[in-house]
Design an enzyme around this catalytic site. Structure first.
Site, mmCIF file in Angstrom:
data_model
loop_
_atom_site.group_PDB
_atom_site.id
_atom_site.type_symbol
_atom_site.label_atom_id
_atom_site.label_comp_id
_atom_site.label_asym_id
_atom_site.label_seq_id
_atom_site.Cartn_x
_atom_site.Cartn_y
_atom_site.Cartn_z
ATOM 1 N N ARG A 206 0.850 -1.157 -0.016
ATOM 2 C CA ARG A 206 0.026 -0.067 -0.132
ATOM 3 C C ARG A 206 0.967 1.240 0.028
ATOM 4 O O ARG A 206 2.203 1.280 0.423
ATOM 5 C CB ARG A 206 -0.915 0.122 1.193
ATOM 6 C CG ARG A 206 -1.776 -1.016 1.351
ATOM 7 C CD ARG A 206 -2.556 -1.082 2.778
ATOM 8 N NE ARG A 206 -3.436 -2.163 2.644
ATOM 9 C CZ ARG A 206 -3.356 -3.556 3.381
ATOM 10 N NH1 ARG A 206 -2.020 -3.757 3.815
ATOM 11 N NH2 ARG A 206 -4.148 -4.371 3.523
ATOM 12 N N HIS A 312 -3.539 2.666 -6.018
ATOM 13 C CA HIS A 312 -3.932 1.442 -5.215
ATOM 14 C C HIS A 312 -4.001 0.091 -6.249
ATOM 15 O O HIS A 312 -4.038 -1.046 -6.169
ATOM 16 C CB HIS A 312 -5.251 1.521 -4.530
ATOM 17 C CG HIS A 312 -5.205 0.476 -3.634
ATOM 18 N ND1 HIS A 312 -4.616 0.079 -2.275
ATOM 19 C CD2 HIS A 312 -6.209 -0.525 -3.506
ATOM 20 C CE1 HIS A 312 -4.979 -0.711 -1.578
ATOM 21 N NE2 HIS A 312 -5.929 -1.284 -2.347
ATOM 22 N N ARG A 315 -1.262 -2.458 -6.060
ATOM 23 C CA ARG A 315 -1.327 -3.405 -5.352
ATOM 24 C C ARG A 315 -2.333 -4.621 -5.899
ATOM 25 O O ARG A 315 -2.167 -5.801 -5.746
ATOM 26 C CB ARG A 315 -1.787 -2.762 -4.016
ATOM 27 C CG ARG A 315 -2.303 -4.071 -2.827
ATOM 28 C CD ARG A 315 -2.540 -3.272 -1.693
ATOM 29 N NE ARG A 315 -3.381 -4.030 -0.768
ATOM 30 C CZ ARG A 315 -2.822 -4.730 -0.033
ATOM 31 N NH1 ARG A 315 -1.469 -5.040 0.012
ATOM 32 N NH2 ARG A 315 -3.635 -5.697 0.946
ATOM 33 N N HIS A 338 -3.654 -9.601 5.276
ATOM 34 C CA HIS A 338 -5.178 -9.666 5.525
ATOM 35 C C HIS A 338 -5.445 -10.658 6.529
ATOM 36 O O HIS A 338 -4.798 -11.795 6.470
ATOM 37 C CB HIS A 338 -6.031 -10.010 4.371
ATOM 38 C CG HIS A 338 -6.184 -8.714 3.587
ATOM 39 N ND1 HIS A 338 -7.369 -7.807 3.772
ATOM 40 C CD2 HIS A 338 -5.626 -8.375 2.432
ATOM 41 C CE1 HIS A 338 -7.469 -7.119 2.822
ATOM 42 N NE2 HIS A 338 -6.391 -6.977 2.114
ATOM 43 N N TYR A 347 -9.528 -12.882 -4.897
ATOM 44 C CA TYR A 347 -8.361 -12.888 -5.996
ATOM 45 C C TYR A 347 -8.197 -14.157 -6.532
ATOM 46 O O TYR A 347 -8.287 -14.575 -7.704
ATOM 47 C CB TYR A 347 -7.236 -12.409 -5.338
ATOM 48 C CG TYR A 347 -6.995 -11.150 -5.306
ATOM 49 C CD1 TYR A 347 -6.751 -10.371 -6.433
ATOM 50 C CD2 TYR A 347 -7.131 -10.325 -3.945
ATOM 51 C CE1 TYR A 347 -6.921 -8.768 -6.225
ATOM 52 C CE2 TYR A 347 -6.951 -8.839 -3.902
ATOM 53 C CZ TYR A 347 -6.814 -8.293 -5.048
ATOM 54 O OH TYR A 347 -6.820 -6.721 -4.880
#
Length: 395
Positions: A206, A312, A315, A338, A347
């Protein structure tokens, strides 16, 4: 003249007023003192029914003091925000939502006057006035949290924020760059930010994590970057460097060998000196801020012909590349920082190429099994013919 004397009851009392309407009285569960009901009733039956409801609520522990709910939303929201242990950025966003969208429309209403229809109307008015949906969602989330606290404090019985889907942002699908497009942006941007782009994409970091990186966090030999802190820009506290939001955010992320030369050159040319020196800095050598990076980023996108891309999205691209490489759910969670499996599963679901590979592998297993079955049948057939020949020669 109507009788003003109430009949003796097991719980509370009802009495008829000179106006002809009926009033209830009942013992306050906290003070044990008799208190009058909030309203009067047209008949004795209605009054006794209301008293029975109050008695049942007290016995179930669901009674709330009608007086307590008379505090206005504006009066309650200030202390509510002050008492919450929020990160500076979250506090800023909540304060803006309260000041701009809650207090002007609902601030003068008592908490017990804010009903679900009123919340629905307030939300519709915001959307109709042109306020963006993400902003309305944030305001609704803040209102729901405030009213949850009011329920917990016994000021109201039920949270009126019960609109299905109102607290969920419908985020449009963001673009995923190809590897070639990542390098196209990196080559188009100002030299001091080239490695920032590469590390954002190929290590899935990030902006705030990149801005807080120190030289000691980079291990070129092992090709690992350690994420131990993040930078946040707030209106109330200014620039804040803090630990990541969750324990999962503290992590080590491997980066490809292909970007090691670029990182070595960056550390020697642009980074601050010393082990704790910042890896990425602004044009004057100070902390990197979104404000001093935005124009440079937009100019690079224009040069690369990729104007619709957000930083972003780099990422997002890195996460997609990792998923395409065959990373497991746990590996994706660790790499992304996460604690929940939800994002990793998204994803993995998005990477249709991987799904095709899985299908092809299963297809290979089917073919192998069919091949073995054909071999078994051929072998069984040969054995049968041999037995038949041997049996025939023996007669």
């Amino acid at each position: 003249m109507p009788n003003s004397k109430g009949r003796k009851r097991r719980f509370g009392a009802v009495r008829q007023l000179p106006s002809g309407r009926w009033q209830i009285r009942y013992p306050d569960p906290q003070t044990k003192q008799l208190r009058n009901g909030e309203r009067t009733y047209p008949s004795k039956t209605d009054a006794e029914a209301a008293l029975s409801v109050i008695e049942a609520d007290i016995l179930r522990g669901q009674w709330t003091d009608p007086e307590a709910g008379k505090v206005t939303l504006a009066e309650f929201a200030g202390p509510w925000l002050k008492e919450r242990n929020l990160a500076a950025s979250s506090r800023d966003r909540n304060e803006v939502a309260i000041r701009l969208h809650l207090v002007p429309k609902l601030g003068d209403l008592a908490l017990n006057q804010i009903s679900t229809p009123r919340v629905r109307r307030w939300r519709a008015e915001l959307l109709d006035s042109g306020v963006g949906e993400p902003t309305v969602v944030r305001a609704y989330q803040v209102l729901r949290a405030i009213m949850n606290t009011a329920v917990d404090d016994g000021l109201i019985q039920r949270n009126p924020c019960r609109i299905k889907g109102a607290g969920v942002t419908k985020t449009p699908e963001r673009p995923t760059l190809t590897v070639a497009e990542v390098f196209k942006v990196a080559d188009a941007i100002e030299a001091r930010y080239r490695t920032l782009v590469l590390l954002a994409a190929f290590a899935s970091l990030r902006f705030g994590e990149l801005a807080a990186l120190e030289r000691r966090d980079i291990d070129l030999g092992r090709r690992v970057v350690r994420v131990q802190r993040a930078q946040v820009e707030t209106k109330s506290a200014g620039l804040v460097v803090k630990a990541p939001k969750t324990e999962a955010g503290v992590r080590s992320v491997a980066f490809p060998a292909s970007i090691v030369p670029a990182l070595e050159q960056h550390l020697g040319t642009f980074s601050q000196k010393g082990r704790t020196g910042l890896v990425f800095v602004g044009p004057r050598g100070g902390s990197l801020r979104r404000s001093n990076f935005r124009d440079t980023w937009l100019a690079a996108l224009k040069t690369a012909g990729l104007e619709s891309v957000h930083f972003h999205d780099l990422r997002h691209t890195g996460n997609t590349l990792a998923a395409n490489s065959g990373a497991s759910t746990r590996e994706l969670m660790q790499r992304m920082g996460h604690a929940s499996v939800r994002a990793a599963l998204i994803y993995q679901h998005m990477t249709g190429g991987r799904d095709q590979i899985i299908a092809e592998q299963v297809d290979g297993m089917i073919k192998d099994a069919q091949k073995e079955e054909r071999k078994r049948k051929r072998k069984a057939g040969k054995a049968g013919r041999k037995r038949k020949i041997d049996g025939g020669s023996g007669t």
